[in-house]
Design an enzyme around this catalytic site. Structure first.
Site, short mmCIF file in Angstrom:
data_model
loop_
_atom_site.label_atom_id
_atom_site.label_comp_id
_atom_site.label_asym_id
_atom_site.label_seq_id
_atom_site.Cartn_x
_atom_site.Cartn_y
_atom_site.Cartn_z
N THR A 157 4.34 2.97 -4.49
CA THR A 157 4.45 3.05 -3.03
C THR A 157 3.10 3.12 -2.32
OG1 THR A 157 4.69 5.45 -3.28
CG2 THR A 157 6.72 4.15 -3.13
N GLU A 158 2.02 2.86 -3.04
CA GLU A 158 0.68 3.02 -2.47
C GLU A 158 0.46 2.20 -1.20
OE1 GLU A 158 0.14 3.91 -6.91
OE2 GLU A 158 1.40 2.66 -5.64
#
Length: 258
Positions: free
Chosen positions: A134-135
């Protein structure tokens, strides 16, 4: 202070357990160092043939620690590079370890936590576990994990996961090859134990170590170069305005306006 990681050896299986349930086993410098030391100890222990990585609490690992995310905003490039290299060295250690490593995933594995699953040789997860890198949602760059993930599931699927930042369930993760198997929650521990025992009884430790070493050696130089570039990219990205905005929004539980 709660011990961040504890270890145990039983029946030639070495257990390494993340133990920050109140923080969803989030990764910070202390936990990364403790994991590094635990894997080094298991590598040196001749009585250990197979290693199981697991966690206490509801989450396997939720990624970066919130308090540490706040500190990152004030880090210099050199400090961010050093921090990125610490995580890189942990991933490399697990990935290259001559002993088989099995992830026992009892809950969500997100961002850096999903990276931990990625570098293990096998992963068994419960049906309700979610996985995702999810960066990109907070302005980070998932550079380190991309190096390992492409070797595992291929470039196209890696791009799909990293650019979308979408969360996927265990069934999808197994379909993509990110994990080995989905197991009923009540049987997860037994399934991992039975699989580890099968490796212990049926397979030569020497043969597994040599096979793993040979597989890793095939892309060793290009992987090393890519990881070095990834660590530098991570350090640079952390200073970008998008990353600072994303972290601030994440910490205040708001959605950043991209």
């Amino acid at each position: 202070m709660t011990q961040a990681v504890f270890t145990e050896v039983a029946e030639r299986i070495g257990y390494i357990t993340l133990n920050r349930p109140d923080k969803r086993n989030a990764l910070g410098p202390e936990l990364i160092l403790a994991l590094h030391e635990a894997f080094l100890a298991m590598r040196a222990n001749d009585s250990v043939k197979v290693i199981v990585l697991k966690s206490t609490g509801k989450a396997f690992c939720a990624g970066a620690d919130l308090g540490y995310l706040q500190q990152l905003q004030d880090f210099s490039y050199e400090e961010n590079l050093e921090d990125s290299k610490r995580l890189m060295e942990l991933f490399k250690l697990i990935y290259d370890l001559p002993k088989v490593v099995i992830a026992q995933v009892q809950g969500h594995a997100l961002a850096g936590g999903c990276g931990l699953v990625t570098v293990c040789d096998f992963a068994f997860a419960v049906p309700d576990a979610l996985f995702g890198y999810t960066e990109v949602r907070i302005g980070f760059v998932p550079a380190l994990v991309s190096v390992f993930l492409q070797e595992q599931i291929g470039a196209a699927k890696t791009q799909e996961l990293l650019l979308s930042g979408e969360l996927i369930n265990s069934s999808k993760a197994a379909e993509l090859g990110l994990i080995t198997s989905v197991e009923p929650t009540e049987f997860l521990e037994k399934s991992v134990h039975d699989f580890a025992q099968k490796l212990l009884v049926q397979n030569s430790g020497f043969s597994m170590a040599e096979t793993k070493s040979f597989l890793r050696s095939q892309n060793e130089q290009s992987r090393a170069a890519a990881l070095s570039s990834a660590a530098e990219l991570n350090a640079k990205a952390r200073a970008h305005a998008d990353c600072k905005k994303g972290i601030a929004a994440f910490l205040s539980k708001n959605t950043p306006n991209w």
